[in-house]
Design an enzyme around this catalytic site. Structure first.
Site, PDB file in Angstrom:
ATOM      1  N   GLY A 209       0.841  -1.206   0.000  1.00  0.00           N
ATOM      2  CA  GLY A 209       0.000   0.000   0.000  1.00  0.00           C
ATOM      3  C   GLY A 209       0.866   1.241   0.000  1.00  0.00           C
ATOM      4  N   ASN A 210       0.278   2.367   0.323  1.00  0.00           N
ATOM      5  CA  ASN A 210       1.066   3.604   0.443  1.00  0.00           C
ATOM      6  C   ASN A 210       0.419   4.499   1.495  1.00  0.00           C
ATOM      7  OD1 ASN A 210      -0.879   5.503  -0.937  1.00  0.00           O
ATOM      8  ND2 ASN A 210      -0.540   4.041  -2.600  1.00  0.00           N
TER       9      ASN A 210
END
Ligand code: CTP
Length: 400
Positions: A209-210
């Protein structure tokens, strides 16, 4: 008359600041608004129904039933009648009832059934205002799309000095006028917005993810909804909620889900704003069971995800397409390349070099690149203000 025929419901609760609300009603009437007033039982100790009915030109409601003829004062009808509901002052008790859906009087019941935008102007003593439960209730109400008219700092009825004073009626009036003046500029425009990160599964418990929090995309959705646009907001996993009758929130996890939902709504959109931080790669294979460690190194093979913005750009007919670009170097060049490569009409550039810009923060600093003008750079502002700048830009480009 800046509010001609606008239907404004004014709610008054039991706070000393209620003495200022008759002036607000007078100002609303002067601007041509149609005004109805609901008071809580406690509010009547601070301001008389006779004053309020005289100024509003309408009967003042407080009870569910009219004690004289037994008729029912319909909270549903009042909530539907209003173009805007302003609760000023909003006491600590009423704020907590609103936050938790407790409807034990006509005002809170009407709030719960209102379909229109709701403004609320807190007013209370400084310790009540500073109490964590009041802060939490206000945040809860704001996160659901209610509009906070911030309390001011100054001398309070208790003689103490601090935060908790209701905003002045003149300022409340301007906020209402401002709301309506923006409100209709995007009426009936269909808008698609993507926001937040995407999570790409590795196995049932892990993902790539980020750090995107979705704040920018959500702020744009809210700002456009307030201008009358109908929004489909497709968001990756974020901790935000939004409640606005013009916003349909669709929550997704992966880039693939975001792509599928975006394609579904793009054809019927006039405008698409792709603010999501979509993962560019995902694991080629997702393990059905939790991957166990084996002591050595491990490699995950990644495959590219579909570029949603590029796909929409390739399929675009008359839509205005706005993308985002987050860059660390050669910012303008890279953003310009994205503008052309993805067939966008505009790109909002964030530079990681700018302090206070980008993921997580409540502020942002943007430059907008378009096909027909030189890049426009804005100052560092709150994400709410940045959203307004973006809306103004879009309005200018779309409506002219
Ligand atoms: N975008 C998208 N789908 C993807 C990747 C990006 O829709 N799979 C969109 C983003 O929502 C944003 C724009 O493309 O509006 C640019 O995203 P950004 O991450 O800055 O650029 P990339 O094209 O992914 O290029 P790079 O990461 O190499 O800079």
């Amino acid at each position: 008359m800046r509010l001609k025929d606008k239907k404004i419901l004014v709610g008054i609760t039991g706070s000393i600041a209620a003495y200022k609300t008759p002036l607000l009603i007078r100002l609303l009437k002067k601007e041509g608004a149609l005004v109805q007033v609901i008071v809580t039982p406690n509010a009547k100790d601070f301001v008389t129904p006779l004053t309020l009915s005289t100024l509003s030109g309408n009967p003042v409601f407080s009870d569910f039933f009219n004690p004289i003829d037994g008729s029912w004062n319909s909270h549903v009808e009042m909530g539907r009648w209003a173009d805007l509901f302003v609760i000023a002052p909003a006491s600590a008790a009423t704020l907590s009832k609103m936050a938790y859906g407790l409807c034990d009087n006509l005002l809170t019941t009407t709030y719960l059934s209102a379909k229109c935008p709701v403004f609320f102007a807190p007013a209370m003593d400084l310790d009540m205002f500073a109490h964590p439960s009041t802060t939490e209730n206000i945040l809860k109400l704001v996160s659901r799309g209610n509009k906070l008219i911030e309390a001011q700092t100054g001398e309070l009825a208790s003689g103490l000095c601090g935060a908790g004073r209701m905003e002045e009626p003149e300022v409340i009036l301007e906020k209402i006028v401002d709301f309506f003046s923006k409100h209709e500029t995007m009426l009936n425009r269909q808008v698609l917005i993507t926001a937040g990160p995407t999570f790409e599964a590795i196995d049932p418990v892990r993902f790539i993810g980020n750090h995107s929090t979705g704040k920018m995309g959500f702020a744009i959705a809210e700002a456009l909804a307030e201008r009358g646009a109908k929004i489909v907001l497709i968001s990756g996993p974020v901790n935000l909620t939004i409640q606005h009758s013009n916003i349909q929130l669709i929550r997704v996890h992966s880039a693939l889900e975001m792509y599928e939902e975006s394609i579904k709504y793009f054809a019927e959109s006039h405008l698409a704003i792709l603010a999501a931080a979509v993962a560019d790669y995902r694991p080629s294979a997702v393990s059905a069971t939790k991957i166990k460690k084996n002591g050595g190194n491990m490699q995950i093979e990644l495959e590219p995800t579909t570029d949603i913005l590029k796909s929409l750009g390739a399929n675009k007919k008359n839509q205005f397409l706005m993308g985002f670009a987050l860059e660390t170097d050669h910012e303008l060049e890279n953003a310009q390349t994205k503008l052309i490569a993805k067939n966008c009409d505009a790109i909002v550039l964030n530079s990681m070099k700018d302090k206070g810009a980008g993921f997580g923060s409540d502020t942002n600093k943007i430059t907008i690149l378009g096909r027909t003008h030189n890049p426009v750079t804005f100052d560092l502002k709150t994400k709410k203000e940045v959203a307004e700048d973006i809306c103004n830009y879009l309005e200018d480009k779309i409506i002219g």
